[in-house]
Design a protein around this motif. Structure first.
Motif, PDB file in Angstrom:
ATOM      1  N   PRO A 164      23.775  31.735   8.420  1.00 13.25           N
ATOM      2  CA  PRO A 164      24.052  31.158   9.742  1.00 13.25           C
ATOM      3  C   PRO A 164      23.722  32.177  10.824  1.00 13.25           C
ATOM      4  CG  PRO A 164      26.096  31.679   8.611  1.00 13.25           C
ATOM      5  CD  PRO A 164      24.988  31.927   7.631  1.00 13.25           C
ATOM      6  N   GLN A 165      23.128  31.710  11.918  1.00 13.53           N
ATOM      7  CA  GLN A 165      22.720  32.604  12.999  1.00 13.53           C
ATOM      8  C   GLN A 165      23.514  32.281  14.256  1.00 13.53           C
ATOM      9  OE1 GLN A 165      20.841  34.937  12.078  1.00 13.53           O
ATOM     10  NE2 GLN A 165      19.950  34.081  10.225  1.00 13.53           N
ATOM     11  N   ARG A 166      23.719  33.307  15.070  1.00 13.62           N
ATOM     12  CA  ARG A 166      24.399  33.122  16.346  1.00 13.62           C
ATOM     13  C   ARG A 166      23.385  33.221  17.466  1.00 13.62           C
ATOM     14  NH1 ARG A 166      29.347  37.082  16.204  1.00 13.62           N
ATOM     15  NH2 ARG A 166      29.002  36.745  18.421  1.00 13.62           N
ATOM     16  N   TRP A 167      23.812  33.152  18.700  1.00 15.28           N
ATOM     17  CA  TRP A 167      22.913  33.090  19.837  1.00 15.28           C
ATOM     18  C   TRP A 167      22.058  34.345  19.968  1.00 15.28           C
ATOM     19  CZ3 TRP A 167      22.873  36.485  23.853  1.00 15.28           C
ATOM     20  CH2 TRP A 167      23.974  37.322  23.976  1.00 15.28           C
TER      21      TRP A 167
ATOM     22  N   PHE B 288      20.554  36.045  17.662  1.00 12.15           N
ATOM     23  CA  PHE B 288      19.367  35.889  16.831  1.00 12.15           C
ATOM     24  C   PHE B 288      18.307  35.078  17.571  1.00 12.15           C
ATOM     25  CE2 PHE B 288      17.024  33.125  13.930  1.00 12.15           C
ATOM     26  CZ  PHE B 288      16.359  34.082  13.170  1.00 12.15           C
ATOM     27  N   TYR B 289      18.720  33.974  18.182  1.00  8.08           N
ATOM     28  CA  TYR B 289      17.769  33.107  18.871  1.00  8.08           C
ATOM     29  C   TYR B 289      17.224  33.773  20.134  1.00  8.08           C
ATOM     30  CZ  TYR B 289      19.358  29.718  15.532  1.00  8.08           C
ATOM     31  OH  TYR B 289      19.660  29.092  14.362  1.00  8.08           O
ATOM     32  N   ALA B 290      18.025  34.567  20.814  1.00  9.04           N
ATOM     33  CA  ALA B 290      17.542  35.285  21.992  1.00  9.04           C
ATOM     34  C   ALA B 290      16.478  36.311  21.604  1.00  9.04           C
ATOM     35  CB  ALA B 290      18.704  35.972  22.702  1.00  9.04           C
ATOM     36  N   VAL B 291      16.717  37.048  20.523  1.00  6.26           N
ATOM     37  CA  VAL B 291      15.753  38.060  20.086  1.00  6.26           C
ATOM     38  C   VAL B 291      14.478  37.407  19.565  1.00  6.26           C
ATOM     39  CG1 VAL B 291      15.362  39.848  18.347  1.00  6.26           C
ATOM     40  CG2 VAL B 291      17.478  39.828  19.646  1.00  6.26           C
TER      41      VAL B 291
END
Length: 173
Positions: free
Chosen positions: A141-144, A146-149
């Protein structure tokens, strides 16, 4: 499929998808605004835009189910997995070719249109990467953060196309 092969598939797809909106003048997404949005009533153009976004969501769900749920073992299982992966990529190509089929190739795309197309490419490549991660069996599971990077890295991959489109001087014909 090995982890190395999956990573290279995602990197190459990301490189292509990050630069494609800058290298092509034709639209990759049927946005309902602008001069190249095609003729027809506004309701039809907005409807086509919503159908496109629904197609992206359907492709994401289908890729997660088809590619992410596959087993890439040996022999015939690997061939079937690669066939499913190619089918998924062909469907994504058809989805991005939709505006060209409906004649929305005229006009000049704005920077905002290109940026939205880059974001659609980010979603497509991210879904492909997550489905390959599911296939390998270690989806986390990824948090925000991860998506920003990953979005920042995706934009960096699109920098050559940005330079080609906006920073190089072109001689008048």
């Amino acid at each position: 499929m090995s982890l190395t092969a999956a990573v290279w598939i995602v990197i190459l797809c990301a490189l292509v998808m990050a630069n494609l909106p800058f290298l092509l003048e034709r639209r990759l997404a049927p946005w309902p605004w602008g001069a190249a949005s095609g003729a027809g009533p506004a309701a039809l153009r907005w409807g086509l835009g919503l159908v496109f976004l629904a197609g992206v969501a359907l492709w994401s769900w289908g890729t997660l189910a088809l590619v992410g749920g596959s087993f890439a073992g040996g022999g015939a299982a690997t061939a079937l997995f690669l066939l499913k992966l190619l089918f998924s990529l062909a469907f994504a190509w058809a989805l991005l070719a939709l505006p060209g089929w409906r004649g929305g190739t005229g006009g000049v795309k704005s920077f905002f249109d290109r940026l939205l197309e880059v974001l659609v490419g980010y979603v497509l490549v991210g879904t492909l990467g997550f489905s390959l991660e599911l296939n390998l069996g270690n989806a986390f599971p990824q948090r925000w953060e991860f998506y920003a990077v990953t979005l920042a890295l995706f934009l960096v991959l699109g920098y050559p196309g940005f330079v080609w489109r906006y920073m190089l001087r072109r001689r008048p014909r």
